[in-house]
Design a protein around this motif. Structure first.
Motif, PDB file in Angstrom:
ATOM      1  N   UNK A 154      16.342  22.413   0.199  1.00 32.14           N
ATOM      2  CA  UNK A 154      15.711  23.728   0.197  1.00 32.14           C
ATOM      3  C   UNK A 154      14.224  23.676  -0.137  1.00 32.14           C
ATOM      4  N   UNK A 155      13.673  22.484  -0.294  1.00 34.23           N
ATOM      5  CA  UNK A 155      12.241  22.345  -0.580  1.00 34.23           C
ATOM      6  C   UNK A 155      11.461  22.372   0.729  1.00 34.23           C
ATOM      7  N   UNK A 156      10.447  23.218   0.773  1.00 36.06           N
ATOM      8  CA  UNK A 156       9.545  23.295   1.923  1.00 36.06           C
ATOM      9  C   UNK A 156       8.128  23.048   1.421  1.00 36.06           C
ATOM     10  N   UNK A 157       7.630  21.844   1.630  1.00 31.05           N
ATOM     11  CA  UNK A 157       6.322  21.495   1.080  1.00 31.05           C
ATOM     12  C   UNK A 157       6.394  21.434  -0.427  1.00 31.05           C
ATOM     13  N   UNK A 158       5.676  22.333  -1.102  1.00 34.21           N
ATOM     14  CA  UNK A 158       5.715  22.374  -2.569  1.00 34.21           C
ATOM     15  C   UNK A 158       6.374  23.656  -3.059  1.00 34.21           C
ATOM     16  N   UNK A 159       7.261  24.236  -2.226  1.00 39.98           N
ATOM     17  CA  UNK A 159       7.930  25.484  -2.596  1.00 39.98           C
ATOM     18  C   UNK A 159       9.436  25.362  -2.368  1.00 39.98           C
ATOM     19  N   UNK A 160      10.187  26.226  -3.058  1.00 38.54           N
ATOM     20  CA  UNK A 160      11.640  26.292  -2.907  1.00 38.54           C
ATOM     21  C   UNK A 160      11.970  27.525  -2.068  1.00 38.54           C
ATOM     22  N   UNK A 161      12.688  27.311  -0.984  1.00 41.03           N
ATOM     23  CA  UNK A 161      13.011  28.358  -0.010  1.00 41.03           C
ATOM     24  C   UNK A 161      14.391  28.927  -0.318  1.00 41.03           C
ATOM     25  N   UNK A 162      14.449  29.991  -1.116  1.00 46.64           N
ATOM     26  CA  UNK A 162      15.725  30.585  -1.497  1.00 46.64           C
ATOM     27  C   UNK A 162      16.363  31.313  -0.315  1.00 46.64           C
ATOM     28  N   UNK A 163      15.557  31.961   0.524  1.00 50.21           N
ATOM     29  CA  UNK A 163      16.118  32.633   1.696  1.00 50.21           C
ATOM     30  C   UNK A 163      16.808  31.615   2.608  1.00 50.21           C
ATOM     31  N   UNK A 164      16.181  30.459   2.787  1.00 50.58           N
ATOM     32  CA  UNK A 164      16.787  29.404   3.592  1.00 50.58           C
ATOM     33  C   UNK A 164      18.038  28.846   2.946  1.00 50.58           C
ATOM     34  N   UNK A 165      18.029  28.747   1.613  1.00 49.97           N
ATOM     35  CA  UNK A 165      19.203  28.270   0.887  1.00 49.97           C
ATOM     36  C   UNK A 165      20.381  29.206   1.100  1.00 49.97           C
ATOM     37  N   UNK A 166      20.127  30.517   1.050  1.00 49.80           N
ATOM     38  CA  UNK A 166      21.185  31.497   1.277  1.00 49.80           C
ATOM     39  C   UNK A 166      21.752  31.366   2.688  1.00 49.80           C
ATOM     40  N   UNK A 167      20.865  31.267   3.677  1.00 46.82           N
ATOM     41  CA  UNK A 167      21.326  31.161   5.065  1.00 46.82           C
ATOM     42  C   UNK A 167      22.212  29.936   5.250  1.00 46.82           C
TER      43      UNK A 167
ATOM     44  N   UNK B 294      27.703  27.655   5.846  1.00 42.24           N
ATOM     45  CA  UNK B 294      28.692  26.667   5.410  1.00 42.24           C
ATOM     46  C   UNK B 294      29.983  27.329   4.937  1.00 42.24           C
ATOM     47  N   UNK B 295      29.862  28.442   4.216  1.00 47.15           N
ATOM     48  CA  UNK B 295      31.031  29.063   3.604  1.00 47.15           C
ATOM     49  C   UNK B 295      31.761  30.030   4.529  1.00 47.15           C
ATOM     50  N   UNK B 296      31.027  30.711   5.419  1.00 45.43           N
ATOM     51  CA  UNK B 296      31.643  31.771   6.217  1.00 45.43           C
ATOM     52  C   UNK B 296      31.545  31.570   7.722  1.00 45.43           C
ATOM     53  N   UNK B 297      30.640  30.717   8.183  1.00 48.09           N
ATOM     54  CA  UNK B 297      30.415  30.552   9.615  1.00 48.09           C
ATOM     55  C   UNK B 297      29.408  31.531  10.188  1.00 48.09           C
ATOM     56  N   UNK B 298      28.917  32.487   9.397  1.00 52.13           N
ATOM     57  CA  UNK B 298      27.934  33.453   9.867  1.00 52.13           C
ATOM     58  C   UNK B 298      26.548  32.822   9.915  1.00 52.13           C
ATOM     59  N   UNK B 299      25.736  33.244  10.869  1.00 49.34           N
ATOM     60  CA  UNK B 299      24.365  32.760  11.007  1.00 49.34           C
ATOM     61  C   UNK B 299      23.404  33.934  10.815  1.00 49.34           C
TER      62      UNK B 299
END
Length: 232
Positions: free
Chosen positions: A129-142, A147-152
């Motif tokens: 979930x690291x993008x450069x020097x930041x943590x991408x929480x929105x990407x982590x959720x997606x 993984x858990x539900x199959x939804x995109x």
């Protein structure tokens, strides 16, 4: 009951700053022994996770910095009552809200570290979930939702704001994701996806429409979110 505070923000400014964790270094032998016991209970993997420090809420924004550690250290820190008070577990969660107002939550399978707990799709961020020097929480959720539900991301519409629920050493960044399906239809779709998996993370799907649907298996940050949601 843990007192919870909710901050509504529209921006997450979460930096990644590599640093040592004295707790993990100084108690390494104890941590290894604790993890060995946990592995005897269920087959868990000592992967890498990200934990946070120095959270600050200002003007609709959350700022914090993250560092990397191993899951064994995280698990010991959690199980031993969060001995390093300067660290928090800051994670994202997607509050899937159906067209009939029902929210969808998953129950963690018995082979997971949080067996039996019921909450939104999400989880502690990791190095992916690291993008450069930041943590991408929105990407982590997606990633976690898929993984858990199959939804995109094409299946839902995210709200502009985040409800950041601070509950002890947990900081849940919850974002409502609207989906154009009724609750029972979405539950059936997710259950069909789980049935196709050899080892699904989730063992059951739960719908919440009102506070009467809350249970003791839901962490405090989840019930606090709902109490606030249904009060407005």
């Amino acid at each position: 009951m843990t007192q919870s505070v909710i901050h509504r923000v529209t921006a997450l400014d979460l930096g990644f700053v590599p640093r040592p964790w004295p707790f993990a270094d100084e108690r390494r032998a104890e941590i290894s022994a604790h993890f060995a016991i946990k592995q005897q209970e269920r087959p868990i993997w000592n992967g890498r996770v990200l934990l946070g420090r120095d959270p600050v809420f200002t003007a609709g924004r959350l700022r914090a910095s993250y560092f990397e550690t191993d899951f064994a250290s995280f698990l010991a820190w959690r199980d031993w009552g969060f001995p390093d008070a300067g660290v928090f577990n800051g994670f994202g969660m997607g509050a899937l809200r159906c067209s009939d107002g029902a929210f969808v939550l998953g129950e963690m399978g018995q082979h997971t570290a949080n067996a039996g707990r019921i909450y939104f799709p999400g989880g502690t961020p990791d190095p992916d979930d690291i993008r450069g020097d930041a943590v991408d929480i929105a990407g982590s959720i997606a990633r976690e939702i898929e993984e858990e539900t199959g939804l995109t991301p094409a299946d839902y519409r995210p709200h502009a704001h985040w409800d950041c629920v601070v509950s002890g050493s947990a900081l849940a960044m919850i974002r409502i994701l609207d989906i154009d399906l009724a609750g029972e239809a979405l539950r059936a779709r997710i259950e069909a996806n789980l049935a196709r998996q050899d080892r699904p993370e989730l063992s059951a799907i739960h719908l919440v429409r009102a506070t009467r649907d809350l249970t003791a298996a839901m962490p405090r940050f989840v019930t606090a979110f709902f109490e606030n949601q249904f009060a407005t």
